[in-house]
Write an enzyme that holds these catalytic residues in place. Structure first.
Site, PDB file in Angstrom:
ATOM      1  N   HIS A 555       0.841  -1.200   0.000  1.00  0.00           N
ATOM      2  CA  HIS A 555       0.000   0.000   0.000  1.00  0.00           C
ATOM      3  C   HIS A 555       0.876   1.250   0.000  1.00  0.00           C
ATOM      4  O   HIS A 555       0.662   2.178  -0.786  1.00  0.00           O
ATOM      5  CB  HIS A 555      -0.924  -0.011   1.227  1.00  0.00           C
ATOM      6  CG  HIS A 555      -1.717   1.248   1.418  1.00  0.00           C
ATOM      7  ND1 HIS A 555      -3.065   1.337   1.151  1.00  0.00           N
ATOM      8  CD2 HIS A 555      -1.338   2.494   1.819  1.00  0.00           C
ATOM      9  CE1 HIS A 555      -3.470   2.576   1.388  1.00  0.00           C
ATOM     10  NE2 HIS A 555      -2.451   3.294   1.800  1.00  0.00           N
ATOM     11  N   GLU A 556       1.864   1.269   0.881  1.00  0.00           N
ATOM     12  CA  GLU A 556       2.727   2.448   0.984  1.00  0.00           C
ATOM     13  C   GLU A 556       3.497   2.700  -0.313  1.00  0.00           C
ATOM     14  O   GLU A 556       3.537   3.811  -0.821  1.00  0.00           O
ATOM     15  CB  GLU A 556       3.710   2.293   2.141  1.00  0.00           C
ATOM     16  CG  GLU A 556       3.061   2.314   3.501  1.00  0.00           C
ATOM     17  CD  GLU A 556       2.102   3.467   3.673  1.00  0.00           C
ATOM     18  OE1 GLU A 556       2.318   4.547   3.127  1.00  0.00           O
ATOM     19  OE2 GLU A 556       1.085   3.271   4.361  1.00  0.00           O
ATOM     20  N   HIS A 559       1.718   4.348  -3.123  1.00  0.00           N
ATOM     21  CA  HIS A 559       1.594   5.814  -3.139  1.00  0.00           C
ATOM     22  C   HIS A 559       2.640   6.415  -4.069  1.00  0.00           C
ATOM     23  O   HIS A 559       2.372   7.362  -4.800  1.00  0.00           O
ATOM     24  CB  HIS A 559       1.792   6.395  -1.736  1.00  0.00           C
ATOM     25  CG  HIS A 559       0.585   6.285  -0.874  1.00  0.00           C
ATOM     26  ND1 HIS A 559      -0.590   6.928  -1.176  1.00  0.00           N
ATOM     27  CD2 HIS A 559       0.359   5.625   0.276  1.00  0.00           C
ATOM     28  CE1 HIS A 559      -1.486   6.669  -0.241  1.00  0.00           C
ATOM     29  NE2 HIS A 559      -0.934   5.868   0.660  1.00  0.00           N
TER      30      HIS A 559
END
Ligand SMILES: *[C@@H]1O[C@H](CO)[C@@H](O)[C@H](O)[C@H]1NC(C)=O
Ligand SMILES: *[C@@H]1O[C@H](CO)[C@@H](O)[C@H](O)[C@H]1NC(C)=O
Ligand SMILES: *[C@@H]1O[C@H](CO)[C@@H](O)[C@H](O)[C@H]1NC(C)=O
Ligand SMILES: *[C@@H]1O[C@H](CO)[C@@H](O)[C@H](O)[C@H]1NC(C)=O
Length: 789
Positions: A555-556, A559
């Site tokens: 998820h990170e 970004h």
């Protein structure tokens, strides 16, 4: 131009956690900006003019420039220009040129005047345009108080009233989601309260803080006003307010002679001694568009890039009325020293293998460095000395001298502990796999009594850094193969002469000491390192380490992907807030879920191991069953859905539904990784891609992933490249549909619309009344376009 720090998880979670070691700090983050009622994304051929007087066979960038010039309304002739940004590129697989242009008026940049043009074979496929269209502003700017302080403060106070009401209604609502509420409070209410307290407590502003001889050319007042709003510490705010003139006088600035991104000759000013900033602040004058009914007018602003301990802001503050912050994007998003050596052969790691989401799903095994010669030609542990931040004597290095390390340090990722929670990373501890590059360490956390749970977690720091390094490199190699490569702005120290900006590998902090129960990622523009901070979760005994939950790491890192691909590699400000910011969260959840999914369909949660919570950290698990996950487009109107994580959840759910439809149609591939390249550089199609097709003239057509899960991954990434800066749900949807048009000739047109419309995003879905602070009224459309009925 922006730096994005993105928290993965929800800030309020700690409230329900077991005995905290120390209180959990929720990171302060500001994010808002003007809405652009006039901005468009046109992907329908009938809406796009095609004849603009340049030969179609010419350089696509000449065509783009001529097309762009044609979009300038006659009354702005001479005043408005579009400058082609040098981070424009042509996608290797699809052959689509993604051109990014910035509007200038009277020679001054319009900070939010973005034009992106997608072109292939001399045809404009689509474009997004948020350029200013109003009357030309007076070239001789005079000092006017276009926005009296009192008006500004009463506007802020009104906003706060509305949001407070909203918040209270949620508190009393039946379905109260504690974490989302806390997030709403921390990211929307608190910043508003803060700005009111700091800037509006003084009715004599701007006179008190803005001397009569205030010059537009002086950025210091605007900057200090911004710092007052951005500073997380109350005592610091008080100190600035009580010694305002001291702070102003202490700031000094000089001109940086480098030109902005090489695209224009606007000098940057570097301001030193700015309280709370960890580096000199970059400043320059620009215009910004402020909505005015259905159009917009231009304000003159100072545009700042401010790097702080937990934030990296791109902010626009009015030059005339320095108390007025017009837009701010935090390049950070929350989730909620190498030893010189010489490795031999491929490294091995004792890790939770790719596809195992977290320790509840399997045991660790010995895995080998992935060795994709296309994505990581030097492997994961080598980099040119010239691009190695650790090599002090770079000037002695020749382009060709490569350093092989035996630690978690390479061209894509630097992974290490960061127990002190500070920004330095060069001399942080990293495990050393020795000459044989064996990273095999104990992971055997035991329950503890008393305050030593953190110590217990630190015992396996070797294992956890190894895992973070492995997962992050796998993500690099995977996304690379779907087109997140050097020209499109990926994260690498060295780019192998393939384009894009270098020296921006990911700095990956394991067990970061700056927080608990969260994770975040900072995405500055291409050419500056991304920074991923992973935290320990004190939600169980023994504590759980976010580095070991692949979904959180993915998820990170996503970004970084979505921020660099949307609006071009050099613009990190396209996913700052609202629906755009929400999708920034949603793509991460969607990709993490797609990566862990298997051929046996199942629903999935996010962060449920780390958070020690069945159902995870979102409101619902991702499910095709509308009873289990009822999110639709209209859900965004509901209390609790104004913050980016909740918005993202609706987007991720929609993409999940769309992806399952494609899987139903095209089947499921057990791996998302395309076949490795052959010695001569050709990409075998294998079982992964459809057989290669050619145009009549012999040009190869794009490679098309064969299966539903690989195809949606490709369409989602290609869509990011096509969509405009600050996309809405509609625009991101249209970009995915266009990506399919480009890749397959549109054979999934009705399947894609079927997925979107199931969750309310059919062709006639509508929204009215969006504000910089969230909200709006949406109408679902569950129908299909006529062509599909
Ligand atoms: C890990 O291995 C142990 C011992 O073989 C086994 O009991 C356990 O179920 C495994 N854990 C998971 C999550 O598969
Ligand atoms: C680094 O490793 C590569 C491949 O293993 C090898 O060819 C090269 O000579 C090594 N370089 C140095 C400086 O040790
Ligand atoms: C990490 O591994 C090294 C050997 O590479 C070892 O000396 C060290 O004690 C380990 N650290 C911990 C905290 O176990
Ligand atoms: C959807 O979930 C509900 C609640 O768990 C269940 O009753 C229903 O059968 C499910 N529908 C389908 C189509 O699986």
């Amino acid at each position: 131009m922006r730096l994005l720090l993105v928290p993965l998880l929800l800030a309020g979670l700690s409230a329900t956690s077991v005995a905290a070691h120390e209180s959990v700090r929720s990171r302060k983050s500001l994010g808002f900006g003007p809405v652009h009622p006039h901005a468009v994304f046109r992907s329908n051929p009938s809406d796009i003019p095609q004849s603009f007087g340049v030969s179609q066979s010419g350089n696509p960038l000449h065509l783009v420039q001529s097309f762009a010039n044609g979009l300038i309304p006659p009354h702005l002739d001479g005043a408005s220009t579009f400058v082609l940004r040098k981070d424009s590129y042509t996608d290797k697989n699809t052959g689509v040129t993604h051109a990014y242009l910035r509007q200038f008026i009277n020679g001054l940049e319009v900070a939010d005047g973005d034009l992106n043009v997608n072109i292939k074979d001399g045809v404009i496929l689509s474009y997004g345009n948020s350029a200013y269209q109003g009357p030309a502003p007076d070239i001789n700017l005079v000092r006017t108080s276009a926005h009296p302080h009192a008006d500004y403060c009463s506007q802020l106070a009104n906003e706060l009233d509305v949001r407070n009401d909203h918040y209270k209604r949620q508190l009393n609502g039946e379905q109260t989601i504690i974490e989302e509420l806390a997030f709403y409070r921390d990211t929307i209410l608190r910043p508003l309260e803060y700005m009111l307290e700091s800037s509006c407590a003084f009715t004599d502003l701007p006179d008190k803080f803005l001397p009569k001889d205030h010059k537009l050319e002086d950025p210091r007042h605007a900057l200090l006003q911004f710092m007052i709003a951005a500073t997380p510490e109350d005592h610091m705010v008080q100190d600035i307010l009580s010694r305002y003139d001291d702070y102003i006088n202490r700031m000094s600035s000089y001109m940086d002679n480098k030109f902005v991104g090489g695209e224009t000759h606007i000098p940057i000013e570097l301001i030193h001694n700015v309280p709370e900033a960890v580096n000199p602040v970059k400043a320059r004058l620009a215009y910004i568009q402020v909505p005015d009914g259905n159009s917009a007018h231009l304000d003159l602003v100072w545009k700042f890039e401010v790097e702080m301990k937990d934030n990296w802001y791109e902010a626009a503050v009015s030059a005339h009325s320095p108390h007025k912050i017009i837009s701010v994007v935090d390049w950070a998003s929350d989730a909620y020293a190498p030893i010189p050596g010489k490795g031999e052969g491929l490294a091995t790691y004792n890790v939770f293998k790719w596809g195992i989401n977290d320790p509840s799903e399997g045991n660790r095994t010995i895995e080998t460095e992935y060795n994709d010669k296309l994505a990581s030609p030097l492997g994961w542990h080598s980099l040119p000395i010239a691009n190695d931040p650790y090599s002090a004597n770079k000037r002695f290095a020749h382009g060709s001298s490569i350093r092989n390390t035996t630690v978690t340090w390479g061209n894509n990722v630097f992974a290490h502990e960061n127990w002190d929670g500070l920004n330095g990373y060069l001399s942080n501890y990293r495990p050393d796999g020795g000459r044989s590059l064996k990273f095999d360490y104990v992971y055997d956390p035991q329950p503890t009594t008393g305050g030593d749970a953190l110590e217990e977690a630190r015992k396996y720091i070797n294992a956890t850094i190894t895992q973070l390094f492995y997962t992050s490199n796998m993500v690099h190699d995977l996304y690379y193969r779907y087109g997140f490569d050097e020209p499109s702005g990926n994260f690498q120290q060295h780019n192998f002469g393939r384009g894009g900006e270098e020296n921006d590998g990911v700095i990956a902090n394991a067990q970061d000491g700056s927080g608990y129960n969260n994770a975040n990622f900072m995405t500055p523009p291409d050419g500056q390192n991304g920074r991923c901070r992973m935290y320990i979760w004190n939600t169980a005994n023994p504590y759980r380490d976010g580095d070991l939950e692949a979904g959180i790491v993915i998820h990170e890192l996503s970004h970084g992907l979505s921020t660099r691909l949307t609006g071009g590699p050099a613009n990190s400000g396209c996913l700052g807030w609202g629906e755009s910011g929400g999708m920034g969260e949603g793509w991460g959840d969607f990709l993490a879920t797609t990566i862990r999914s298997t051929s046996d369909y199942s629903d999935y949660s996010m962060g449920s191991w780390a958070a020690n919570r069945e159902g995870g950290i979102r409101n619902y698990v991702y499910s095709t069953n509308i009873t289990i996950n009822p999110s639709t487009y209209k859900t965004l109107d509901k209390p609790g859905y104004w913050g980016v994580h909740a918005i993202g959840e609706v987007w991720a759910e929609t993409l999940w539904v769309v992806s399952q439809k494609l899987i139903k149609k095209h089947g499921f591939s057990d791996t998302l990784f395309p076949p490795l390249v052959e010695e001569d550089g050709t990409i075998p199609t294998g079982e992964f891609y459809r057989p290669r097709e050619y145009e009549l003239n012999g040009t190869p057509k794009p490679l098309v992933p064969k299966h539903g899960n690989t195809l949606i991954t490709q369409l989602v990434l290609n869509g990011m490249k096509l969509q405009p800066c600050r996309p809405s749900f509609f625009e991101a949807r249209d970009a995915i549909i266009q990506a399919d048009q480009v890749l397959t000739g549109g054979e999934n047109y009705c399947t894609l619309w079927g997925g979107f419309s199931e969750r309310g995003l059919g062709p006639d879905a509508r929204v009215e009344g969006r504000t910089p602070w969230g909200g709006g009224i949406r109408t679902n459309d569950h129908d299909l376009p006529k062509a599909c009925q």
